[in-house]
Design a protein around this motif. Structure first.
Motif, PDB file in Angstrom:
ATOM      1  N   ASP A 138      87.140  74.344  89.151  1.00 40.83           N
ATOM      2  CA  ASP A 138      87.902  73.136  88.827  1.00 40.83           C
ATOM      3  C   ASP A 138      87.008  71.960  89.169  1.00 40.83           C
ATOM      4  OD1 ASP A 138      89.996  74.702  88.117  1.00 40.83           O
ATOM      5  OD2 ASP A 138      91.310  74.109  89.770  1.00 40.83           O
ATOM      6  N   ASN A 139      86.640  71.236  88.159  1.00 42.97           N
ATOM      7  CA  ASN A 139      85.684  70.136  88.365  1.00 42.97           C
ATOM      8  C   ASN A 139      86.386  68.914  88.954  1.00 42.97           C
ATOM      9  OD1 ASN A 139      83.290  68.742  88.312  1.00 42.97           O
ATOM     10  ND2 ASN A 139      83.172  68.555  86.095  1.00 42.97           N
ATOM     11  N   VAL A 140      85.594  67.905  89.255  1.00 43.19           N
ATOM     12  CA  VAL A 140      86.152  66.647  89.768  1.00 43.19           C
ATOM     13  C   VAL A 140      86.949  65.969  88.636  1.00 43.19           C
ATOM     14  CG1 VAL A 140      84.305  66.336  91.461  1.00 43.19           C
ATOM     15  CG2 VAL A 140      84.030  65.370  89.168  1.00 43.19           C
ATOM     16  N   PRO A 141      87.904  65.077  88.980  1.00 44.29           N
ATOM     17  CA  PRO A 141      88.668  64.385  87.947  1.00 44.29           C
ATOM     18  C   PRO A 141      87.739  63.715  86.938  1.00 44.29           C
ATOM     19  CG  PRO A 141      89.585  63.940  90.118  1.00 44.29           C
ATOM     20  CD  PRO A 141      88.304  64.701  90.343  1.00 44.29           C
ATOM     21  N   SER A 142      88.065  63.898  85.661  1.00 47.54           N
ATOM     22  CA  SER A 142      87.194  63.414  84.582  1.00 47.54           C
ATOM     23  C   SER A 142      87.996  62.520  83.646  1.00 47.54           C
ATOM     24  CB  SER A 142      86.614  64.610  83.817  1.00 47.54           C
ATOM     25  OG  SER A 142      85.904  65.444  84.708  1.00 47.54           O
ATOM     26  N   TYR A 143      87.324  61.620  82.957  1.00 48.42           N
ATOM     27  CA  TYR A 143      88.035  60.699  82.062  1.00 48.42           C
ATOM     28  C   TYR A 143      87.082  60.042  81.076  1.00 48.42           C
ATOM     29  CZ  TYR A 143      86.238  57.025  85.207  1.00 48.42           C
ATOM     30  OH  TYR A 143      85.424  56.205  85.953  1.00 48.42           O
ATOM     31  N   ARG A 144      87.690  59.580  79.955  1.00 52.49           N
ATOM     32  CA  ARG A 144      86.918  58.756  79.016  1.00 52.49           C
ATOM     33  C   ARG A 144      87.005  57.309  79.496  1.00 52.49           C
ATOM     34  NH1 ARG A 144      87.972  59.211  72.749  1.00 52.49           N
ATOM     35  NH2 ARG A 144      89.931  58.177  73.198  1.00 52.49           N
ATOM     36  N   PHE A 145      85.834  56.688  79.595  1.00 51.62           N
ATOM     37  CA  PHE A 145      85.785  55.312  80.112  1.00 51.62           C
ATOM     38  C   PHE A 145      85.832  54.303  78.966  1.00 51.62           C
ATOM     39  CE2 PHE A 145      82.958  51.779  81.679  1.00 51.62           C
ATOM     40  CZ  PHE A 145      83.881  51.238  82.563  1.00 51.62           C
ATOM     41  N   THR A 146      85.038  54.537  77.904  1.00 54.24           N
ATOM     42  CA  THR A 146      85.022  53.628  76.751  1.00 54.24           C
ATOM     43  C   THR A 146      84.934  54.451  75.472  1.00 54.24           C
ATOM     44  OG1 THR A 146      83.358  52.485  78.094  1.00 54.24           O
ATOM     45  CG2 THR A 146      84.056  51.390  76.087  1.00 54.24           C
ATOM     46  N   GLN A 147      85.687  53.993  74.476  1.00 55.50           N
ATOM     47  CA  GLN A 147      85.724  54.741  73.208  1.00 55.50           C
ATOM     48  C   GLN A 147      84.998  53.951  72.119  1.00 55.50           C
ATOM     49  OE1 GLN A 147      89.629  55.124  71.601  1.00 55.50           O
ATOM     50  NE2 GLN A 147      89.046  56.668  70.083  1.00 55.50           N
ATOM     51  N   GLY A 148      84.254  54.662  71.308  1.00 50.63           N
ATOM     52  CA  GLY A 148      83.730  54.093  70.066  1.00 50.63           C
ATOM     53  C   GLY A 148      82.810  52.893  70.217  1.00 50.63           C
ATOM     54  N   ILE A 149      81.767  53.059  71.039  1.00 44.96           N
ATOM     55  CA  ILE A 149      80.775  51.987  71.163  1.00 44.96           C
ATOM     56  C   ILE A 149      79.683  52.226  70.117  1.00 44.96           C
ATOM     57  CG2 ILE A 149      78.931  51.067  72.642  1.00 44.96           C
ATOM     58  CD1 ILE A 149      80.597  51.673  74.993  1.00 44.96           C
ATOM     59  N   THR A 150      79.337  51.189  69.366  1.00 47.36           N
ATOM     60  CA  THR A 150      78.245  51.341  68.394  1.00 47.36           C
ATOM     61  C   THR A 150      77.039  50.546  68.873  1.00 47.36           C
ATOM     62  OG1 THR A 150      79.822  51.612  66.592  1.00 47.36           O
ATOM     63  CG2 THR A 150      77.582  51.023  65.967  1.00 47.36           C
ATOM     64  N   ILE A 151      75.891  51.218  68.895  1.00 46.04           N
ATOM     65  CA  ILE A 151      74.643  50.533  69.258  1.00 46.04           C
ATOM     66  C   ILE A 151      73.602  50.802  68.177  1.00 46.04           C
ATOM     67  CG2 ILE A 151      74.730  50.332  71.790  1.00 46.04           C
ATOM     68  CD1 ILE A 151      73.328  53.077  71.841  1.00 46.04           C
ATOM     69  N   ASP A 152      72.704  49.861  68.076  1.00 49.98           N
ATOM     70  CA  ASP A 152      71.595  50.008  67.141  1.00 49.98           C
ATOM     71  C   ASP A 152      70.454  50.703  67.876  1.00 49.98           C
ATOM     72  OD1 ASP A 152      71.151  49.641  64.573  1.00 49.98           O
ATOM     73  OD2 ASP A 152      70.935  47.456  64.644  1.00 49.98           O
ATOM     74  N   VAL A 153      70.006  51.818  67.347  1.00 50.81           N
ATOM     75  CA  VAL A 153      68.998  52.603  68.058  1.00 50.81           C
ATOM     76  C   VAL A 153      67.704  52.619  67.250  1.00 50.81           C
ATOM     77  CG1 VAL A 153      68.475  54.871  69.034  1.00 50.81           C
ATOM     78  CG2 VAL A 153      70.826  54.026  69.050  1.00 50.81           C
ATOM     79  N   GLU A 154      66.625  52.267  67.937  1.00 48.72           N
ATOM     80  CA  GLU A 154      65.309  52.221  67.300  1.00 48.72           C
ATOM     81  C   GLU A 154      64.988  53.542  66.591  1.00 48.72           C
ATOM     82  OE1 GLU A 154      62.294  52.004  70.281  1.00 48.72           O
ATOM     83  OE2 GLU A 154      60.699  52.087  68.788  1.00 48.72           O
ATOM     84  N   GLU A 155      64.543  53.435  65.366  1.00 44.36           N
ATOM     85  CA  GLU A 155      64.146  54.580  64.534  1.00 44.36           C
ATOM     86  C   GLU A 155      65.285  55.574  64.257  1.00 44.36           C
ATOM     87  OE1 GLU A 155      60.314  56.414  65.045  1.00 44.36           O
ATOM     88  OE2 GLU A 155      59.542  54.583  65.981  1.00 44.36           O
ATOM     89  N   VAL A 156      66.508  55.236  64.626  1.00 42.87           N
ATOM     90  CA  VAL A 156      67.655  56.089  64.304  1.00 42.87           C
ATOM     91  C   VAL A 156      68.662  55.316  63.466  1.00 42.87           C
ATOM     92  CG1 VAL A 156      69.573  57.455  65.244  1.00 42.87           C
ATOM     93  CG2 VAL A 156      67.366  57.459  66.423  1.00 42.87           C
ATOM     94  N   GLY A 157      68.976  54.087  63.909  1.00 48.18           N
ATOM     95  CA  GLY A 157      69.993  53.286  63.213  1.00 48.18           C
ATOM     96  C   GLY A 157      71.227  53.157  64.083  1.00 48.18           C
ATOM     97  N   PRO A 158      72.348  52.739  63.497  1.00 47.38           N
ATOM     98  CA  PRO A 158      73.555  52.587  64.303  1.00 47.38           C
ATOM     99  C   PRO A 158      74.124  53.942  64.731  1.00 47.38           C
ATOM    100  CG  PRO A 158      73.980  52.023  62.000  1.00 47.38           C
ATOM    101  CD  PRO A 158      72.533  52.358  62.085  1.00 47.38           C
TER     102      PRO A 158
END
Ligand code: PYC
Length: 335
Positions: A138-158
């Motif tokens: 049983d792992n430590v309590p887990s959670y989603r902190f932020t949903q759906g962040i878009t970043i521009d990534v070098e040589e990959v794109g959004p």
């Protein structure tokens, strides 16, 4: 003071969990005191980095290895305390290594089949050991902190992803919700395959860099040091296949216990998985962790099951006359 000419012996037991290796330090580790595991982790990071490097890095180890330093627990009911670390620094928690550690304690005869408590820097985890190779924790309590962040990534794109805590901070990118992403990553097919790890690693490193440059973190500024790609499984019995970049440049050969926990947190937040329902997470190697969760105080408690096998028992020798005594890293080998 340590004798400058005396060889130092470190007793270790190696195992692998779904292909990902763990090296448990049984004896010969530094004395970190007796306060909380979180404080001892900081002391280990600040004062014993040479020891960490000597145990993990070449010539004794490799970038892939995760170390587990056994410590006296604060709670007398816990079977042990542990500080996990890899080739670049200490981790907060480690799922595959918890499974490896449990099997190692069984191999040593220090535990029998049953339920045991283990103290980590981010909380106590309970694990069930079957007396052979299988462990459910049983792992430590887990959670989603932020949903759906878009970043521009070098040589990959959004790139769009979620930030979640599963005992470490993860940025999770779901290929199923971003079918166009494969066209941004030449050489990557879906499902991902082992020969594609170089492209996956480079892309994940670029994403991690972009997160840092854009000031995107977990709660309280927690550094997002794990990047997780999720795609469809190869084996139809499973629910997803992942690729996880660990701190540094190595990828997790296992389905990553903390990464599976972070994924479960996102599935729970999206109501795509219900408490008690099984999620079979496949690694890039095809090894599988089974995950379920329950709710506790608004967070999920992931339950992760996997198997580990002992691969070696050894004494590492740290010889002060050896120029590579503390491991091969760019900082330690400047000439
Ligand atoms: O299983 O949690 C895990 C893990 C983290 C880094 C490598 N493995």
């Amino acid at each position: 003071m340590r004798d400058l000419f005396k060889k130092h012996i470190v007793h270790v037991i190696d195992s692998h969990t779904g292909g990902e290796p763990t090296r448990v330090v049984i004896a010969g580790g530094p004395d970190l005191g007796s306060d909380s595991l979180a404080e001892r982790r900081n002391r280990f990071r600040d004062h014993f980095d040479d020891f960490r490097s000597a145990v993990i890095n070449e010539p004794r180890g490799s970038d892939v290895l995760v170390g587990a330093l056994l410590c006296e627990p604060v709670d007398p009911l816990a079977v042990a305390g542990v500080i996990y670390f890899n080739n670049v620094g200490p981790l907060w928690m480690c799922g595959h290594a918890t499974i490896g550690l449990a099997v190692t304690l069984g191999h040593l005869g220090r535990i029998q089949a049953g339920t045991h408590r283990l103290e980590t820097p981010v909380g106590t985890v309970l694990f069930e050991y079957d007396g052979a190779n299988r462990v459910v924790f049983d792992n430590v309590p887990s959670y989603r902190f932020t949903q759906g962040i878009t970043i521009d990534v070098e040589e990959v794109g959004p790139v769009t992803g979620d930030v979640a805590w599963g005992g470490n901070w993860f940025f999770l990118v779901d290929f199923a919700s971003l079918p166009g992403l494969t066209s941004q990553l030449p050489g990557v097919s879906v499902p991902f395959r082992l020969p594609e790890v170089d492209v996956l690693t480079q892309s994940a490193q670029r994403i991690r860099r972009a997160l840092r440059e854009n000031g995107i973190t977990g709660a309280e500024g927690g550094e997002i040091d794990h990047i997780e790609f999720i795609g469809p499984p190869v084996d139809p019995q499973n629910h997803g296949r992942n690729f996880v970049l660990c701190p540094g440049a190595a990828y997790d050969r296992s389905p990553c216990g903390t990464g599976t926990s972070a994924k479960l947190a996102c599935l729970a937040a999206d109501r795509k998985l219900m408490p008690g329902e099984v999620w079979r997470q496949e690694s890039i190697l095809g090894s599988v962790f089974e995950g379920t969760f329950r709710y506790e105080n608004g967070r999920i408690i992931p339950r992760i099951a996997g198997t580990a096998y002992i691969t070696a028992e050894a004494n590492l020798i740290l010889d002060p006359a050896d120029p590579f005594q503390m491991g091969i890293t760019p900082e330690r080998c400047s000439s």
